[in-house]
Design a protein around this motif. Structure first.
Motif, PDB file in Angstrom:
ATOM      1  N   ILE A 101       0.852  -1.183   0.000  1.00  0.00           N
ATOM      2  CA  ILE A 101       0.000   0.000   0.000  1.00  0.00           C
ATOM      3  C   ILE A 101       0.891   1.237   0.000  1.00  0.00           C
ATOM      4  O   ILE A 101       1.858   1.341   0.740  1.00  0.00           O
ATOM      5  CB  ILE A 101      -1.009   0.024   1.166  1.00  0.00           C
ATOM      6  CG1 ILE A 101      -0.327   0.053   2.530  1.00  0.00           C
ATOM      7  CG2 ILE A 101      -1.943  -1.166   1.075  1.00  0.00           C
ATOM      8  CD1 ILE A 101      -1.325   0.267   3.666  1.00  0.00           C
ATOM      9  N   TYR A 102       0.545   2.170  -0.886  1.00  0.00           N
ATOM     10  CA  TYR A 102       1.318   3.386  -1.098  1.00  0.00           C
ATOM     11  C   TYR A 102       0.463   4.605  -0.764  1.00  0.00           C
ATOM     12  O   TYR A 102      -0.719   4.658  -1.107  1.00  0.00           O
ATOM     13  CB  TYR A 102       1.758   3.501  -2.558  1.00  0.00           C
ATOM     14  CG  TYR A 102       2.537   2.330  -3.104  1.00  0.00           C
ATOM     15  CD1 TYR A 102       3.520   1.701  -2.344  1.00  0.00           C
ATOM     16  CD2 TYR A 102       2.288   1.850  -4.387  1.00  0.00           C
ATOM     17  CE1 TYR A 102       4.243   0.641  -2.858  1.00  0.00           C
ATOM     18  CE2 TYR A 102       3.011   0.792  -4.913  1.00  0.00           C
ATOM     19  CZ  TYR A 102       3.990   0.179  -4.142  1.00  0.00           C
ATOM     20  OH  TYR A 102       4.692  -0.868  -4.657  1.00  0.00           O
ATOM     21  N   ILE A 103       1.080   5.593  -0.145  1.00  0.00           N
ATOM     22  CA  ILE A 103       0.348   6.811   0.208  1.00  0.00           C
ATOM     23  C   ILE A 103       0.093   7.702  -1.002  1.00  0.00           C
ATOM     24  O   ILE A 103      -0.825   8.518  -1.015  1.00  0.00           O
ATOM     25  CB  ILE A 103       1.091   7.595   1.314  1.00  0.00           C
ATOM     26  CG1 ILE A 103       0.180   8.675   1.893  1.00  0.00           C
ATOM     27  CG2 ILE A 103       2.400   8.142   0.792  1.00  0.00           C
ATOM     28  CD1 ILE A 103       0.732   9.333   3.121  1.00  0.00           C
ATOM     29  N   GLY A 104       0.900   7.551  -2.018  1.00  0.00           N
ATOM     30  CA  GLY A 104       0.739   8.355  -3.230  1.00  0.00           C
ATOM     31  C   GLY A 104       0.723   7.478  -4.454  1.00  0.00           C
ATOM     32  O   GLY A 104       0.411   6.278  -4.389  1.00  0.00           O
ATOM     33  N   THR A 105       1.090   8.052  -5.566  1.00  0.00           N
ATOM     34  CA  THR A 105       1.102   7.323  -6.823  1.00  0.00           C
ATOM     35  C   THR A 105       2.501   6.830  -7.160  1.00  0.00           C
ATOM     36  O   THR A 105       3.497   7.472  -6.811  1.00  0.00           O
ATOM     37  CB  THR A 105       0.589   8.217  -7.970  1.00  0.00           C
ATOM     38  OG1 THR A 105       0.837   7.564  -9.222  1.00  0.00           O
ATOM     39  CG2 THR A 105       1.286   9.569  -7.983  1.00  0.00           C
ATOM     40  N   ILE A 106       2.562   5.722  -7.864  1.00  0.00           N
ATOM     41  CA  ILE A 106       3.870   5.183  -8.257  1.00  0.00           C
ATOM     42  C   ILE A 106       4.544   6.072  -9.291  1.00  0.00           C
ATOM     43  O   ILE A 106       5.718   5.884  -9.592  1.00  0.00           O
ATOM     44  CB  ILE A 106       3.743   3.748  -8.803  1.00  0.00           C
ATOM     45  CG1 ILE A 106       2.871   3.717 -10.063  1.00  0.00           C
ATOM     46  CG2 ILE A 106       3.207   2.814  -7.740  1.00  0.00           C
ATOM     47  CD1 ILE A 106       2.878   2.375 -10.773  1.00  0.00           C
ATOM     48  N   ASN A 107       3.830   7.047  -9.791  1.00  0.00           N
ATOM     49  CA  ASN A 107       4.400   7.986 -10.752  1.00  0.00           C
ATOM     50  C   ASN A 107       4.832   9.293 -10.102  1.00  0.00           C
ATOM     51  O   ASN A 107       4.986  10.307 -10.795  1.00  0.00           O
ATOM     52  CB  ASN A 107       3.378   8.267 -11.865  1.00  0.00           C
ATOM     53  CG  ASN A 107       3.068   7.033 -12.677  1.00  0.00           C
ATOM     54  OD1 ASN A 107       3.965   6.256 -13.009  1.00  0.00           O
ATOM     55  ND2 ASN A 107       1.793   6.820 -12.979  1.00  0.00           N
ATOM     56  N   ASP A 108       5.039   9.294  -8.772  1.00  0.00           N
ATOM     57  CA  ASP A 108       5.449  10.531  -8.100  1.00  0.00           C
ATOM     58  C   ASP A 108       6.924  10.840  -8.312  1.00  0.00           C
ATOM     59  O   ASP A 108       7.413  11.889  -7.923  1.00  0.00           O
ATOM     60  CB  ASP A 108       5.128  10.484  -6.615  1.00  0.00           C
ATOM     61  CG  ASP A 108       5.961   9.474  -5.824  1.00  0.00           C
ATOM     62  OD1 ASP A 108       6.767   8.727  -6.435  1.00  0.00           O
ATOM     63  OD2 ASP A 108       5.798   9.407  -4.591  1.00  0.00           O
ATOM     64  N   ASN A 109       7.644   9.895  -8.907  1.00  0.00           N
ATOM     65  CA  ASN A 109       9.077  10.083  -9.196  1.00  0.00           C
ATOM     66  C   ASN A 109       9.915  10.248  -7.935  1.00  0.00           C
ATOM     67  O   ASN A 109      10.999  10.830  -7.972  1.00  0.00           O
ATOM     68  CB  ASN A 109       9.284  11.283 -10.128  1.00  0.00           C
ATOM     69  CG  ASN A 109       8.486  11.150 -11.403  1.00  0.00           C
ATOM     70  OD1 ASN A 109       8.753  10.289 -12.223  1.00  0.00           O
ATOM     71  ND2 ASN A 109       7.464  11.989 -11.560  1.00  0.00           N
ATOM     72  N   GLY A 110       9.420   9.730  -6.830  1.00  0.00           N
ATOM     73  CA  GLY A 110      10.132   9.824  -5.562  1.00  0.00           C
ATOM     74  C   GLY A 110       9.847   8.623  -4.682  1.00  0.00           C
ATOM     75  O   GLY A 110      10.102   7.474  -5.056  1.00  0.00           O
ATOM     76  N   GLU A 128      -2.604   2.288  -4.669  1.00  0.00           N
ATOM     77  CA  GLU A 128      -2.072   3.643  -4.619  1.00  0.00           C
ATOM     78  C   GLU A 128      -3.002   4.574  -3.855  1.00  0.00           C
ATOM     79  O   GLU A 128      -4.189   4.282  -3.656  1.00  0.00           O
ATOM     80  CB  GLU A 128      -1.909   4.188  -6.040  1.00  0.00           C
ATOM     81  CG  GLU A 128      -0.940   3.451  -6.922  1.00  0.00           C
ATOM     82  CD  GLU A 128      -0.933   4.024  -8.326  1.00  0.00           C
ATOM     83  OE1 GLU A 128      -1.939   3.834  -9.026  1.00  0.00           O
ATOM     84  OE2 GLU A 128       0.061   4.682  -8.702  1.00  0.00           O
ATOM     85  N   ASN A 129      -2.445   5.722  -3.464  1.00  0.00           N
ATOM     86  CA  ASN A 129      -3.229   6.833  -2.909  1.00  0.00           C
ATOM     87  C   ASN A 129      -4.067   6.429  -1.700  1.00  0.00           C
ATOM     88  O   ASN A 129      -5.245   6.768  -1.595  1.00  0.00           O
ATOM     89  CB  ASN A 129      -4.130   7.433  -3.996  1.00  0.00           C
ATOM     90  CG  ASN A 129      -3.342   8.021  -5.148  1.00  0.00           C
ATOM     91  OD1 ASN A 129      -2.351   8.709  -4.931  1.00  0.00           O
ATOM     92  ND2 ASN A 129      -3.754   7.728  -6.369  1.00  0.00           N
ATOM     93  N   VAL A 130      -3.435   5.695  -0.795  1.00  0.00           N
ATOM     94  CA  VAL A 130      -4.108   5.271   0.436  1.00  0.00           C
ATOM     95  C   VAL A 130      -3.728   6.249   1.544  1.00  0.00           C
ATOM     96  O   VAL A 130      -2.565   6.322   1.954  1.00  0.00           O
ATOM     97  CB  VAL A 130      -3.711   3.837   0.833  1.00  0.00           C
ATOM     98  CG1 VAL A 130      -4.440   3.421   2.101  1.00  0.00           C
ATOM     99  CG2 VAL A 130      -4.013   2.874  -0.305  1.00  0.00           C
TER     100      VAL A 130
END
Length: 361
Positions: free
Chosen positions: A37-46, A72-74
């Motif tokens: 689980i990711y707090i943002g998007t995998i395309n945040d480049n960070g 994403e975006n959790v």
């Protein structure tokens, strides 16, 4: 496969597993299903991009023995509890929760599903089926601070932080300690934006800093917005956070701190498959290759690169530790005596600023 009306991707295992997998893994009738689980998007480049690259590395290393899903975006709140429950219901036996604020919810869900293993990134709470893992980002900050101390024309840096938690405070302190070894008058001003990723707020903070005479900007947020402002405004520069961000700021990125999560993800999944997984804390850094210093900008003089490399290599071989005293706090009072090195416990509870930090009002 769709979970929670979010963008979720299911990836099959690679065509062949590598030899490190071992015989037991090949005897499985089903692959180990691993959730992220990711707090943002995998395309945040960070930050989230780096974790997803780690997931892909795990797939490549372990092949058909694993398959993975991610969400994403959790947000850091009750929603992550629901997402973790859905991952368990989807068959995940190993779940990586990759943001600090997921911690309480990881512990709660883990109690309800004792046959599932959970690992919490940058966390501190563990239980029988919950482990924690992190990277010694502060070691990379010391390298960046060394560059800033040499290159800044104003002797003033800014630091865009997410929240004033020990992990972030530790990075600010490491940065300015290293910079002041080069320029004893160097100062850094942190600004907290109360989120991990908000490009507009990050950019606004960067502009305000530059307007105040700051010519180097560091960050502990997830994307390249601040670096893009540095590129536009033509200041000395800044640093990629979590990944190489030079594509967004080829002149302004001085170097980057790259988070290399892949080996941890592969080793953890293999341990679950082999039945050797244990609840523990993992905190590697430059020495182990979990923190990687990216390429230096070709505009940096050779002697400055050499100074940065000396700091990097000193931390790898153990000849230096940025948190070895004497260290004063921001009021000038001695905090760490000469020759004393802060323990990991001291670092993980750090809630004070070193000399040279101008605390937020």
């Amino acid at each position: 496969m769709t979970l929670s009306r979010r963008n979720v991707l299911k990836i099959g295992g690679a065509a062949a597993a590598l030899p490190l997998l071992g015989h037991k893994a090949f005897s499985q009738t089903e692959p180990l299903k691993v959730g992220f689980i990711y707090i943002g998007t995998i395309n945040d480049n960070g930050w989230n991009y780096a974790h997803n690259q780690g997931r892909l590395y795990m797939e490549q290393e372990l092949g058909d023995a694993v398959e993975s899903v991610f969400v994403e975006n959790v947000a850091e709140g009750p929603d992550c509890e629901r997402v973790m429950r859905e991952l368990v219901q989807a068959g995940c036996k190993l779940i990586f929760a990759t943001s600090f604020g997921y911690g309480d919810y990881v512990i709660k869900i883990a109690q309800q599903f004792p046959d599932v293993k959970f690992e919490h990134a940058t966390g501190y709470q563990r239980s029988e089926n919950v482990a924690t893992y992190n990277a010694r980002f502060y070691e990379g900050r010391a390298v960046c601070g060394t560059l800033a101390g040499h290159l800044s024309k104003t002797g003033k840096a800014g630091y865009i932080g997410s929240f004033p938690i020990p992990e972030v405070v530790m990075g600010i302190n490491a940065f300015v300690l290293a910079a002041r070894k080069v320029n004893p008058e160097f100062t850094i001003t942190p600004v907290y934006i109360s989120t991990w990723n908000d490009p507009a707020r990050e950019a606004d903070a960067a502009r305000a800093m530059i307007d105040q005479g700051i010519d180097v900007i560091a960050q502990h947020t997830d994307g390249p917005a601040a670096l893009q402002v540095a590129e536009e405004r033509g200041i000395v520069g800044g640093f990629g956070q979590g990944a190489d961000m030079s594509a967004f700021a080829p002149k302004a990125q001085l170097t980057s701190i790259i988070d290399n999560w892949g080996p941890h993800y592969a080793a953890t999944a293999k341990a679950v498959i082999d039945g050797t997984w244990e609840s523990k804390d993992s905190w590697p850094g430059l020495k182990e290759g979990e923190v990687v210093i990216g390429d230096y900008n070709e505009s940096i003089p050779d002697d400055v690169v050499a100074a940065a490399e000396a700091v990097k290599n000193g931390q790898i071989d153990g000849s230096m530790h940025i948190f070895t005293g004497p260290i004063n706090d921001h009021t000038g009072a001695e905090k760490v005596a000469a020759g004393v090195t802060l323990t990991d416990a001291d670092l993980l509870s750090m809630d004070w600023y070193v000399e040279g930090v101008i605390p937020p009002a």
